[in-house]
Design a protein around this motif. Structure first.
Motif, mmCIF file in Angstrom:
data_model
loop_
_atom_site.group_PDB
_atom_site.id
_atom_site.type_symbol
_atom_site.label_atom_id
_atom_site.label_comp_id
_atom_site.label_asym_id
_atom_site.label_seq_id
_atom_site.Cartn_x
_atom_site.Cartn_y
_atom_site.Cartn_z
ATOM 1 N N GLY A 164 17.814 9.534 8.839
ATOM 2 C CA GLY A 164 17.470 10.945 8.964
ATOM 3 C C GLY A 164 16.933 11.574 7.694
ATOM 4 N N LYS A 165 16.630 10.757 6.699
ATOM 5 C CA LYS A 165 16.087 11.310 5.457
ATOM 6 C C LYS A 165 14.562 11.329 5.485
ATOM 7 C CE LYS A 165 18.096 9.291 1.750
ATOM 8 N NZ LYS A 165 18.948 8.859 0.680
ATOM 9 N N GLN A 166 13.974 12.291 4.765
ATOM 10 C CA GLN A 166 12.521 12.355 4.612
ATOM 11 C C GLN A 166 12.111 11.466 3.432
ATOM 12 O OE1 GLN A 166 9.940 14.664 6.196
ATOM 13 N NE2 GLN A 166 11.490 14.112 7.715
ATOM 14 N N GLU A 167 11.245 10.489 3.698
ATOM 15 C CA GLU A 167 10.823 9.565 2.640
ATOM 16 C C GLU A 167 9.304 9.464 2.628
ATOM 17 O OE1 GLU A 167 13.092 7.919 0.840
ATOM 18 O OE2 GLU A 167 14.867 7.526 2.099
ATOM 19 N N TYR A 168 8.747 9.304 1.443
ATOM 20 C CA TYR A 168 7.316 8.992 1.369
ATOM 21 C C TYR A 168 7.097 7.561 1.861
ATOM 22 C CZ TYR A 168 6.312 13.149 -1.395
ATOM 23 O OH TYR A 168 6.155 14.440 -1.800
ATOM 24 N N VAL A 169 5.979 7.314 2.507
ATOM 25 C CA VAL A 169 5.706 5.955 2.964
ATOM 26 C C VAL A 169 5.030 5.153 1.848
ATOM 27 C CG1 VAL A 169 5.479 6.732 5.350
ATOM 28 C CG2 VAL A 169 3.428 6.409 3.965
ATOM 29 N N TRP A 170 4.993 3.852 2.030
ATOM 30 C CA TRP A 170 4.392 2.913 1.084
ATOM 31 C C TRP A 170 3.102 2.375 1.680
ATOM 32 C CZ3 TRP A 170 6.837 2.122 -3.623
ATOM 33 C CH2 TRP A 170 8.135 2.660 -3.732
ATOM 34 N N ALA A 171 2.140 2.084 0.824
ATOM 35 C CA ALA A 171 0.804 1.786 1.351
ATOM 36 C C ALA A 171 0.187 0.521 0.768
ATOM 37 C CB ALA A 171 -0.122 2.961 1.047
ATOM 38 N N THR A 172 -0.727 -0.048 1.549
ATOM 39 C CA THR A 172 -1.612 -1.092 1.031
ATOM 40 C C THR A 172 -3.038 -0.785 1.489
ATOM 41 O OG1 THR A 172 -1.881 -2.696 2.861
ATOM 42 C CG2 THR A 172 0.214 -2.761 1.653
ATOM 43 N N SER A 173 -3.994 -1.364 0.795
ATOM 44 C CA SER A 173 -5.356 -1.436 1.346
ATOM 45 C C SER A 173 -5.970 -2.741 0.859
ATOM 46 C CB SER A 173 -6.198 -0.224 0.945
ATOM 47 O OG SER A 173 -6.472 -0.227 -0.443
ATOM 48 N N TRP A 174 -6.937 -3.253 1.608
ATOM 49 C CA TRP A 174 -7.490 -4.574 1.290
ATOM 50 C C TRP A 174 -8.871 -4.692 1.913
ATOM 51 C CZ3 TRP A 174 -7.118 -6.247 6.440
ATOM 52 C CH2 TRP A 174 -6.038 -5.718 7.171
ATOM 53 N N GLY A 175 -9.750 -5.400 1.210
ATOM 54 C CA GLY A 175 -11.122 -5.472 1.702
ATOM 55 C C GLY A 175 -11.876 -6.705 1.239
ATOM 56 N N VAL A 176 -12.769 -7.144 2.100
ATOM 57 C CA VAL A 176 -13.817 -8.101 1.702
ATOM 58 C C VAL A 176 -15.138 -7.565 2.250
ATOM 59 C CG1 VAL A 176 -12.367 -10.179 1.621
ATOM 60 C CG2 VAL A 176 -13.552 -9.576 3.751
ATOM 61 N N SER A 177 -16.220 -8.002 1.651
ATOM 62 C CA SER A 177 -17.501 -7.394 1.976
ATOM 63 C C SER A 177 -18.604 -8.443 2.116
ATOM 64 C CB SER A 177 -17.887 -6.418 0.865
ATOM 65 O OG SER A 177 -18.301 -7.150 -0.279
ATOM 66 N N THR A 178 -19.827 -7.947 2.361
ATOM 67 C CA THR A 178 -21.002 -8.824 2.429
ATOM 68 C C THR A 178 -21.226 -9.574 1.110
ATOM 69 O OG1 THR A 178 -22.176 -6.712 2.189
ATOM 70 C CG2 THR A 178 -22.369 -7.816 4.284
ATOM 71 N N ARG A 179 -20.529 -9.169 0.046
ATOM 72 C CA ARG A 179 -20.525 -9.928 -1.197
ATOM 73 C C ARG A 179 -20.134 -11.393 -0.952
ATOM 74 N NH1 ARG A 179 -17.425 -9.210 -6.951
ATOM 75 N NH2 ARG A 179 -19.524 -8.798 -7.645
ATOM 76 N N LEU A 180 -19.286 -11.619 0.043
ATOM 77 C CA LEU A 180 -18.877 -13.000 0.339
ATOM 78 C C LEU A 180 -20.088 -13.896 0.575
ATOM 79 C CD1 LEU A 180 -15.830 -12.590 2.788
ATOM 80 C CD2 LEU A 180 -15.762 -13.290 0.387
ATOM 81 N N ILE A 181 -21.144 -13.331 1.152
ATOM 82 C CA ILE A 181 -22.340 -14.153 1.414
ATOM 83 C C ILE A 181 -22.950 -14.616 0.096
ATOM 84 C CG2 ILE A 181 -24.635 -14.194 2.497
ATOM 85 C CD1 ILE A 181 -23.560 -12.221 4.580
ATOM 86 N N GLY A 182 -22.931 -13.748 -0.903
ATOM 87 C CA GLY A 182 -23.378 -14.154 -2.233
ATOM 88 C C GLY A 182 -22.544 -15.304 -2.772
#
Lengths: 492, 492
Positions: B262-280
């Motif tokens: 029942g406590k208010q807590e900030y959530v934890w986050a991630t982000s991740w990416g790959v791009s057309t750079r992989l073709i290079g």
């Protein structure tokens, strides 16, 4: 937001907006006129994309990707196209913010980072693509060039609506180049037919195939072929268009090829597109006061199994019975979800899946376990049936086909009831105002009459149907002679 | 453009650019720094997308779509992130051009259509997405939220290069929200491993898994996990990153959840990416002086059959022999092209498919018809073999696996030869300047030393490898104590 969904008869527009939000399809965003497509809505779009992409490839097209931005000087090159889109385009003028915030923590646009030439965010890509094609086309051996792009585009519309009209939307745009006028005309009509097939066979949404009148054509096209669907509230929806562009873009961008005979000729062009607007059409073709109704071929979840149990042991017993069937569904390519959430009662789950339009719901409880049965409910008619477990996969496979067919048939019947032939302007107004749907009427062929009718009734010419028969008649407004009927309707 | 491809040893960078254009992968466009991805290049991206998308879904992620534009006030909310991207972002300031051209046919930006608040074209979507997540997350039951987006992003880079660094590029960006720090850390590392698996198993490109030093982290991240590949010229390529964002975005956008307690807590986050750079990266890992070399798992055309014939009759006889085999290939999911163009000699076709990196080429002529054989050539080693026609499908199925393995092994051997442990700054400079590749060296852990080494050698810390062992040592530059080695390299 309350759980209650506004009824269609009360306020169709409110029902539509509420349904989209409650069924987790999409929502408005912090950017004026732009929407967030939520996972459930996006899963429908992914299914649409997969089928359309397959159909495009089967007809010889390849995908490519062109820049998001169009330099203003290219944007201007085809005059009609430019004028058609100039009034609603987002313009990039700077390429940097100042990275040190001011006292209020604001990052100002860096005045030293002004672009020499403004960039238009593509409202459609003819300009940037034809500028590229110039380098790709030299000889008749380079033709036809059959390319499609899946992309986002931006049109700064003043009045927006989830899926139907948003400032940014997702679409595909085909852009083809041909040696002859006939080939380009064939291509434009072929893609209209691809769209019509997709709409009817996958979306279960009947469409009228036709040509646009001059004033409704795409800016820069010599002809626009359209598929027009009819929504439950009697309004039409332009669901996809395919344009014969003549040599307009080839001339604007100087794209010529050397013919077999060694002559320099301008190439002939088409472009064609459908967008996330289709999801709006899907919703308004089938859904009801209980929520979304999805045709099985585009439903992200086709079958949901809801166990009715008390305690872990019963749940496990049900899952044991169902796990083999779940594998069998999957091996048939049928997507199935087993909903064992313990935070929600079965009745609430039933309501949720009705709201989300899952075509088939299977409920299985303790008595079913004893009897070797399950209860199968279809979303489109709410009919329920008790089915032996060993016949479940076979039964539901057939049921999904039935539902797909039934949805199409129901929509087709509705449309048949809503195409009305009229022979006077009184009748015209009466049908448009009171009944809705398509009105088949004679028109004298002039833009003035078209405009006047729109002004008086809000109805526009949706199309001159492909299969219309010649019939001498008199224009409903002016009484001037008319060689054939056209379809009018109020439209989204 | 001449048919001749610059040799790698002559000018690696020129070879790279020429290869991309000659092999029809991509080209520069009329928009500064933006590229056109041509159908053959885009087909590779589609194959990458399909595999990655499958892997994301297998790990529980769903796709969604968020707006292209980020209102400046949202963009500013997470300070570090904003400062990191402010210097290179395209800004929309107006929403209309004047549709009546001036005397020179120019459409001016309409000064009356200035936006109240500027819109930043997304360079990455944390800001717009976390502003949306605020509405989606209330309770621990809403977590984890596991979402991915396939999209275009814009970073106004000053020095651009096809695929490797373009102003607009295509990518996927995952954005997840979790109840606990541990879950978010697990997710960030899991996605690093998904990327590594994709790089190694599909691209046949070995990667080092590691963590970025503080100065190389994503703006707004508490930790950045990376996969680093090694190109043939000894430079490293950051091929994909996965960020642990801590509670930075949750705090900037006030995203809290009610915990089980029942406590208010900030959530934890991630982000991740790959791009057309992989073709290079794909190009620079495998290709050679004859052109592209593609690993079979990502090759748009895996097998090409080139008939060697005089006249229609011979062509038809060859096609008759091959058509059954072509169906067999297709039923095994192997993409095959039968090249019957009569406008090109077989030798020219051979060169074209070498340039385009098709893994296996089958040539079949009159003598083969008599003998029931075909000539099979593999692209990676140029080896040729005569194979009985009735064993062709089986043989080539195995060959494709061999090629995939061989490419990976070759790249792995190359990398093993190019990870050099050094213990002095003289050695460090010597290896970086003359041999290239990764240099494994002790570092005192300070940003100052990192900067100084970069200034002196152009080498940066690519990562602190995940599997590095503790080893007391002295920093190669300052001699200060260091608990473990890190990897340096010059990088793209």
């Amino acid at each position: 937001m309350s759980k209650h969904l506004t009824k269609r008869a009360e306020d169709y527009s409110k029902w539509y907006n509420e349904l989209i939000v409650k069924a987790d399809l999409a929502e408005t965003s912090a950017v004026r006129g732009c929407m967030v497509i939520k996972p459930y809505g996006f899963a429908i779009w992914e299914k649409m994309q997969a089928e359309l992409d397959r159909m495009f490839k089967e007809t010889g097209h390849q995908n490519a990707y062109f820049p998001l931005f169009v330099p203003k000087s290219l944007f201007e090159a085809e005059e009609k196209n430019a004028e058609g889109f100039a009034k609603e385009c987002a313009v990039v003028t700077h390429y940097r913010l100042q990275s040190d915030p001011d006292k209020e923590g604001k990052l100002r646009v860096d005045p030293d980072a002004k672009l020499e030439e403004e960039l238009v965010v593509r409202p459609t890509s003819e300009a940037i693509i034809w500028n590229t094609y110039k380098g790709w086309i030299q000889s008749h051996r380079d033709l036809p060039l059959l390319i499609n792009q899946w992309a986002n585009v931006v049109r700064w519309e003043m009045r927006t609506r989830l899926f139907l009209r948003t400032a940014e939307f997702l679409w595909q745009e085909g852009h083809t180049a041909h040696a002859t006028k006939d080939e380009a005309l064939f291509e434009a009509k072929q893609m209209q037919e691809v769209y019509a097939t997709f709409a009817e066979e996958f979306m279960a949404m009947p469409v009228v195939r036709g040509a646009k009148s001059e004033s409704e054509r795409f800016a820069g096209a010599d002809a626009t072929y359209t598929i027009e669907a009819l929504m439950q509230d009697g309004k039409a929806l332009q669901a996809g268009t395919s344009h014969f562009l003549g040599q307009n873009f080839a001339k604007a961008f100087d794209v010529k090829y050397t013919s077999r005979e060694g002559k320099q000729e301008y190439v002939w062009a088409t472009s064609w597109g459908v967008s996330t607007r289709l999801i709006g059409g899907l919703i308004m073709t089938h859904s009801d006061d209980a929520g979304l109704v999805l045709p099985p071929k585009l439903a992200p979840i086709q079958v949901v199994i809801v166990p009715i149990y008390k305690g872990e042991d019963q749940l496990n017993a049900i899952y044991d019975k169902m796990s083999g069937l779940i594998s069998e569904f999957k091996s048939r390519g049928i997507s199935v979800k087993f909903d064992d959430r313990d935070t929600m009662r079965p009745g609430a789950k039933f309501a949720e899946y009705e709201l989300k339009g899952v075509p088939v719901r299977v409920a299985i409880g303790n008595r079913d376990l004893e009897n070797g049965t399950a209860e199968v409910a279809r979303r489109d008619t709410f009919e329920k049936q008790t089915v032996q477990q060993d016949q479940l996969v076979e039964h539901i496979t057939g049921l999904l086909e039935d539902i797909q067919e039934n949805l199409y048939k129901k929509a087709l019947d509705f449309r048949a009831d809503h195409i009305t032939e009229v022979n006077s302007f009184e009748e015209f107004k009466d049908v448009i105002e009171n009944k809705g749907g398509f009105v088949s009427a004679h028109w004298d062929g002039t833009i003035e009459t078209e405009d006047k009718i729109k002004e008086l009734t809000k109805a526009t010419i949706r199309c001159i149907p492909n299969d219309v028969e010649d019939e001498d008649g008199k224009c409903v407004l002016t009484g001037a002679s008319s060689p054939r009927r056209v379809l009018f309707a109020k439209a989204y």
